[in-house]
Design an enzyme around this catalytic site. Structure first.
Site, PDB file in Angstrom:
ATOM      1  N   CYS A   1      27.119   1.096  -4.428  1.00 49.38           N
ATOM      2  CA  CYS A   1      28.267   1.327  -5.320  1.00 49.38           C
ATOM      3  C   CYS A   1      28.100   2.670  -6.036  1.00 49.38           C
ATOM      4  CB  CYS A   1      28.415   0.200  -6.332  1.00 49.38           C
ATOM      5  SG  CYS A   1      29.184  -1.285  -5.644  1.00 49.38           S
TER       6      CYS A   1
ATOM      7  N   HIS B   1      26.722  -3.383   4.883  1.00 51.68           N
ATOM      8  CA  HIS B   1      26.758  -2.074   5.560  1.00 51.68           C
ATOM      9  C   HIS B   1      26.453  -2.268   7.037  1.00 51.68           C
ATOM     10  CE1 HIS B   1      22.770  -2.811   3.842  1.00 51.68           C
ATOM     11  NE2 HIS B   1      22.278  -2.236   4.923  1.00 51.68           N
TER      12      HIS B   1
END
Ligand code: 5GP
Ligand code: ZN
Length: 110
Positions: free
Chosen positions: A7, A98
Site C-alpha cells: 500500500c 500480488h
C-alpha cells in the site's frame, strides 16, 4: 491499509521501479529478483491473499492476469511464469495480494 508495504508503494510513500500503472493495478520490479525478469503485479485495493478473494473480486482477479499478459508482450517475453504465493505456508510474505511474473527471457530488458 496502514503499515502495508505494498500500500505504501502504491501511494508512492516508498520508492519502487514502476513499470505499469492504471487506476486499479500497479506493477513494479521485485527488489530481490529471482530471475532476469521479475515483476510484481498488484491491485491497488488492499486484499490480503488469493484466499481472501470473493465473488465480487472476479473482474479484478482476471485483470491481474490480463495485465501480466500485456506487460509480457510489451517486454517481448515469449515465455514466463505467473505465480501467486498463498499464505505463509505457500511462501507469501507480503499480505497484499500480488502476482509474480518471472522470466528468463532476456530478448529485451525493460
Ligand atoms: P511473496 O513472498 O509475498 O509472494 O513475495 C513478496 C515479494 O516482494 C518478494 O519477492 C520480495 O522480494 C518482494 N519485496 C519485498 N519488499 C519489497 C520492496 O520494498 N520493494 C519491492 N519492489 N519488492 C519487495
Ligand atoms: Zn496493502
Amino acid at each position: 491499509m496502514k503499515n502495508c508495504l505494498f500500500c505504501k508503494i502504491i501511494k508512492k510513500e516508498i520508492p519502487s521501479e514502476i513499470i505499469y500503472e492504471d487506476d486499479k493495478i500497479i506493477s513494479f520490479k521485485d527488489i530481490r529478483p529471482k530471475a532476469k525478469i521479475h515483476f510484481l503485479i498488484v491491485p491497488k485495493e488492499h486484499i490480503e491473499s488469493v484466499s481472501d478473494l470473493e465473488e465480487k473480486n472476479k473482474d479484478l482477479a482476471g485483470e491481474l492476469i490480463l495485465t501480466a499478459k500485456k506487460i509480457a508482450e510489451k517486454h517481448n517475453l515469449t515465455g514466463y511464469k505467473l505465480i501467486f504465493n498463498v499464505g505463509r505456508r505457500g511462501g507469501q510474505l507480503i499480505d497484499h495480494i500480488h502476482l509474480h511474473l518471472v522470466s528468463r527471457d532476456i530478448e529485451e530488458l525493460p
